[in-house]
Design a protein around this motif. Sequence first.
Motif, PDB file in Angstrom:
ATOM      1  N   UNK A  55     -23.703  36.214 124.292  1.00  0.00           N
ATOM      2  CA  UNK A  55     -24.924  35.593 123.770  1.00  0.00           C
ATOM      3  C   UNK A  55     -25.976  36.638 123.433  1.00  0.00           C
ATOM      4  N   UNK A  56     -26.027  37.731 124.204  1.00  0.00           N
ATOM      5  CA  UNK A  56     -27.001  38.785 123.914  1.00  0.00           C
ATOM      6  C   UNK A  56     -26.726  39.445 122.574  1.00  0.00           C
ATOM      7  N   UNK A  57     -25.454  39.449 122.143  1.00  0.00           N
ATOM      8  CA  UNK A  57     -25.105  40.040 120.851  1.00  0.00           C
ATOM      9  C   UNK A  57     -25.251  39.054 119.693  1.00  0.00           C
ATOM     10  N   UNK A  58     -25.660  37.827 120.007  1.00  0.00           N
ATOM     11  CA  UNK A  58     -25.821  36.822 118.949  1.00  0.00           C
ATOM     12  C   UNK A  58     -27.065  37.153 118.118  1.00  0.00           C
ATOM     13  N   UNK A  59     -27.015  36.982 116.781  1.00  0.00           N
ATOM     14  CA  UNK A  59     -28.172  37.323 115.935  1.00  0.00           C
ATOM     15  C   UNK A  59     -29.424  36.521 116.304  1.00  0.00           C
ATOM     16  N   UNK A  60     -30.470  37.244 116.680  1.00  0.00           N
ATOM     17  CA  UNK A  60     -31.718  36.577 117.059  1.00  0.00           C
ATOM     18  C   UNK A  60     -32.385  35.923 115.860  1.00  0.00           C
ATOM     19  N   UNK A  61     -32.160  36.493 114.668  1.00  0.00           N
ATOM     20  CA  UNK A  61     -32.789  35.935 113.470  1.00  0.00           C
ATOM     21  C   UNK A  61     -32.317  34.506 113.212  1.00  0.00           C
ATOM     22  N   UNK A  62     -31.022  34.258 113.482  1.00  0.00           N
ATOM     23  CA  UNK A  62     -30.493  32.911 113.267  1.00  0.00           C
ATOM     24  C   UNK A  62     -31.129  31.911 114.225  1.00  0.00           C
ATOM     25  N   UNK A  63     -31.338  32.318 115.464  1.00  0.00           N
ATOM     26  CA  UNK A  63     -31.960  31.425 116.440  1.00  0.00           C
ATOM     27  C   UNK A  63     -33.421  31.167 116.089  1.00  0.00           C
ATOM     28  N   UNK A  64     -34.128  32.223 115.694  1.00  0.00           N
ATOM     29  CA  UNK A  64     -35.531  32.055 115.316  1.00  0.00           C
ATOM     30  C   UNK A  64     -35.662  31.173 114.079  1.00  0.00           C
ATOM     31  N   UNK A  65     -34.727  31.317 113.140  1.00  0.00           N
ATOM     32  CA  UNK A  65     -34.759  30.461 111.939  1.00  0.00           C
ATOM     33  C   UNK A  65     -34.547  29.005 112.315  1.00  0.00           C
ATOM     34  N   UNK A  66     -33.635  28.764 113.260  1.00  0.00           N
ATOM     35  CA  UNK A  66     -33.399  27.387 113.693  1.00  0.00           C
ATOM     36  C   UNK A  66     -34.636  26.823 114.393  1.00  0.00           C
ATOM     37  N   UNK A  67     -35.349  27.632 115.161  1.00  0.00           N
ATOM     38  CA  UNK A  67     -36.563  27.164 115.829  1.00  0.00           C
ATOM     39  C   UNK A  67     -37.669  26.867 114.830  1.00  0.00           C
ATOM     40  N   UNK A  68     -37.772  27.719 113.813  1.00  0.00           N
ATOM     41  CA  UNK A  68     -38.771  27.470 112.772  1.00  0.00           C
ATOM     42  C   UNK A  68     -38.471  26.169 112.045  1.00  0.00           C
TER      43      UNK A  68
END
Length: 294
Positions: free
Chosen positions: A180-193
């Motif tokens: 999970x730490x290697x998962x792209x943070x940008x994708x998670x932030x985009x989903x939150x936005x």
Amino acid sequence: MRRIDAESRVGAVRRPPRIRRVTRRRRLNRAAAHVPLLLIALAIAFPVLWAVATSFKPTQVLYDLDPFAAAPTLEHYRSATAALPVGRTVLNTVVVSAAVAIGQLVLATLAAFGLTLYRFRGRPVVFAVLVGTALVPQPALIVPHYLMVSRLGLLDSYAGLVLPQLASLALAVFLLRQHMAAFPRELIESARVAGASDRMILLRIIVPNLRPILTAVGIVVFIQTWNEYLWPLLATSGMDRATVQVGLRVFQTEQGQAWGPLMAAATLVAAPLLVGYVLMQRRVTDAFLHSGID
């Protein structure tokens, strides 16, 4: 032009033997590289093959080193099925192993998700303590587990077999947290936005992309639980909830081990795992390859 054509024809005639020699050398090198793997595979498979051969030997030649000393017989299998409820013990083991594997995956996924995506004070300490529990020998926890299960009235039940083993999830948390730490943070932030909740992010984005590691961890936990002996021995008192490892004790008598029926019963209880692996060999291999677990 004719001279060039003649030289090219000569080269075309001379080239195939050299190519054949190179190809033959490569094949020999590949075959030689597989020899150590074949020897290791034979060393691993030898006890299993010997157990299966022993299960078919008559009693009078049971200790004979020659596997073909006498005609094969099914007397040990008849004795094993008469002394041990094979179907019941296999069913108990499958239920307990599957429940422990699923429970550990759910708890480890939630723990890894919280330790990866949430920022809170003391997070490194919590992660270190959680992973450090893997250093505690499991036999040292037998007494607290037994007292807890006994006071809850869960002895000789599926819940009593499963609950204490759910606590041994340090390895699962560590592996899932690393992925999970290697998962792209940008994708998670985009989903939150976009308005996605944490539950939607976990179930629709992270879990589908972690399917290989989840499958690999589930297989490891399932096999470990299948081979567990000490805790099922203490938590059960009869054959109604006994697992296969505990059930095999019926062949240990005051006169010694009944090796023939024991090997026959061991072959019968190992058959479901072998059949399942043969049917799902590609998926099992792909899960370990894509998850990075050696």
